[in-house]
Design an enzyme around this catalytic site. Sequence first.
Site, short mmCIF file in Angstrom:
data_model
loop_
_atom_site.label_atom_id
_atom_site.label_comp_id
_atom_site.label_asym_id
_atom_site.label_seq_id
_atom_site.Cartn_x
_atom_site.Cartn_y
_atom_site.Cartn_z
N ASP A 38 0.98 -1.07 -0.26
CA ASP A 38 0.30 0.36 -0.12
C ASP A 38 0.69 1.11 0.47
O ASP A 38 2.05 1.31 0.73
CB ASP A 38 -1.40 -0.42 0.88
CG ASP A 38 -1.11 1.56 1.66
OD1 ASP A 38 -2.77 1.56 0.98
OD2 ASP A 38 -1.11 1.35 2.58
N ASP A 241 -7.33 -1.22 4.41
CA ASP A 241 -6.10 -2.39 3.62
C ASP A 241 -6.49 -3.93 4.23
O ASP A 241 -6.15 -4.85 4.30
CB ASP A 241 -4.69 -2.48 4.14
CG ASP A 241 -4.23 -1.40 3.28
OD1 ASP A 241 -4.91 -0.90 2.64
OD2 ASP A 241 -3.40 -0.18 4.04
P1 ADP Z 1 -5.12 5.94 -0.57
O1 ADP Z 1 -5.93 4.03 -0.78
O2 ADP Z 1 -3.76 6.02 -0.79
O3 ADP Z 1 -5.05 5.85 0.92
P2 ADP Z 1 -8.01 6.49 -0.40
O4 ADP Z 1 -8.74 5.48 -1.28
O5 ADP Z 1 -8.38 6.67 0.69
O6 ADP Z 1 -6.28 6.77 -0.85
O7 ADP Z 1 -8.20 8.21 -1.35
C1 ADP Z 1 -7.98 8.23 -3.28
C2 ADP Z 1 -8.20 9.49 -3.75
O8 ADP Z 1 -9.49 10.33 -3.14
C3 ADP Z 1 -7.11 10.50 -2.49
O9 ADP Z 1 -6.06 9.92 -3.87
C4 ADP Z 1 -8.42 11.90 -3.18
O10 ADP Z 1 -8.02 12.19 -4.86
C5 ADP Z 1 -9.20 11.04 -2.72
N1 ADP Z 1 -9.28 11.71 -1.35
C6 ADP Z 1 -10.20 11.04 -0.11
N2 ADP Z 1 -10.65 11.33 0.55
C7 ADP Z 1 -10.46 12.62 0.50
C8 ADP Z 1 -10.41 13.99 1.00
N3 ADP Z 1 -10.92 13.13 2.45
N4 ADP Z 1 -10.29 14.93 0.02
C9 ADP Z 1 -9.67 15.04 -0.37
N5 ADP Z 1 -9.62 13.58 -1.59
C10 ADP Z 1 -9.88 12.69 -0.80
MG MG Z 2 -2.65 3.56 3.55
#
Ligand code: ADP
Ligand code: MG
Length: 292
Positions: A38, A241
């Site tokens: 991840d 995850d």
């Molecule tokens: P990761 O797997 O990298 O932790 P997430 O699945 O949580 O990422 O989020 C994917 C995408 O959704 C982020 O890269 C962002 O573009 C958008 N996103 C998610 N939550 C937020 C938020 N609170 N504010 C702005 N964008 C968000």
């Molecule tokens: Mg993470």
Amino acid sequence: ATPTSIMVGTGKGAERGILVRGGEALEGAHRLTTVVLDKTGTLTLGRPRVTDVVAADGLAEEELLRLAASAEKASEHPLGEAIVRAAGERGLALEEPEGFDAPTGRGVRAEVGGRSVLVGNRTLMEEHGVSEDGLAPRFEELSVEGKTPVLVAVDGRPVGLVAVADTVREEARKAVDALKGMGLGVVMLTGDNERTARAVARELGIERVHAGVLPGEKEGEIRGLQARGEVVAMVGDGINDAPALARADVGVAIGTGTDVAMEAADLTLVSGDVRGVARAIKLSRATIRNIR
Ligand code: ADP
Ligand code: MG
């Protein structure tokens, strides 16, 4: 397998900061072909900060940040928290958002002072019929720098971007090198956009990237690799995850992450040092040699 070698292996793991739950992980880890990592919180510190505020459509930079942060006020996502923190550091007074909604893996939506504010990725904007207009070039530039740009729209109009960046863990590059040196395939898995993910992956020497994966899809990605005959370790830190950690042949949790991830995992890297993945696989290989 002899219980004694497993016990010895488990003890050696503990000395190296690797918590082993059940003997199967130690027995199984030597068969792994692929390690899926991840990005956020595992390869990076998971403490993103705002690096750029790009206002468009005649809006002042501070007003853009204030609206975005007000909408994110109730967010528990590290990106949202970074935006709220940045507004606080600039002394901006936030408003109380109404009708807050946080569609997973996309962003947030809320009413701020009677205006409808969206903060999130392209999918979120598309879902609400917001076009990126002139923001696309800046979005690409920031992504190529390894930053995560989020779009901000007010009352259906795109008004700017806020870019957030996370620091790559110092030991992550070495962790990737060690795994490759052992003949294992290394894959990055993330909900982040393709460009940003690729930029971070390049820095780490990772060629295989699965980006734009929604939280609910991570488990399916592991299944997909398994269906192609790969024996997969998944390394992650977040609540998101957990299903993928449970699905993987060996699930590895980052000890500085969430309890939910640790509960779903076979192995936990207590100090959060991802180099522990290679160490655990070496330990498994040695344990199996002792058993045979
Ligand atoms: P990761 O797997 O990298 O932790 P997430 O699945 O949580 O990422 O989020 C994917 C995408 O959704 C982020 O890269 C962002 O573009 C958008 N996103 C998610 N939550 C937020 C938020 N609170 N504010 C702005 N964008 C968000
Ligand atoms: Mg993470």
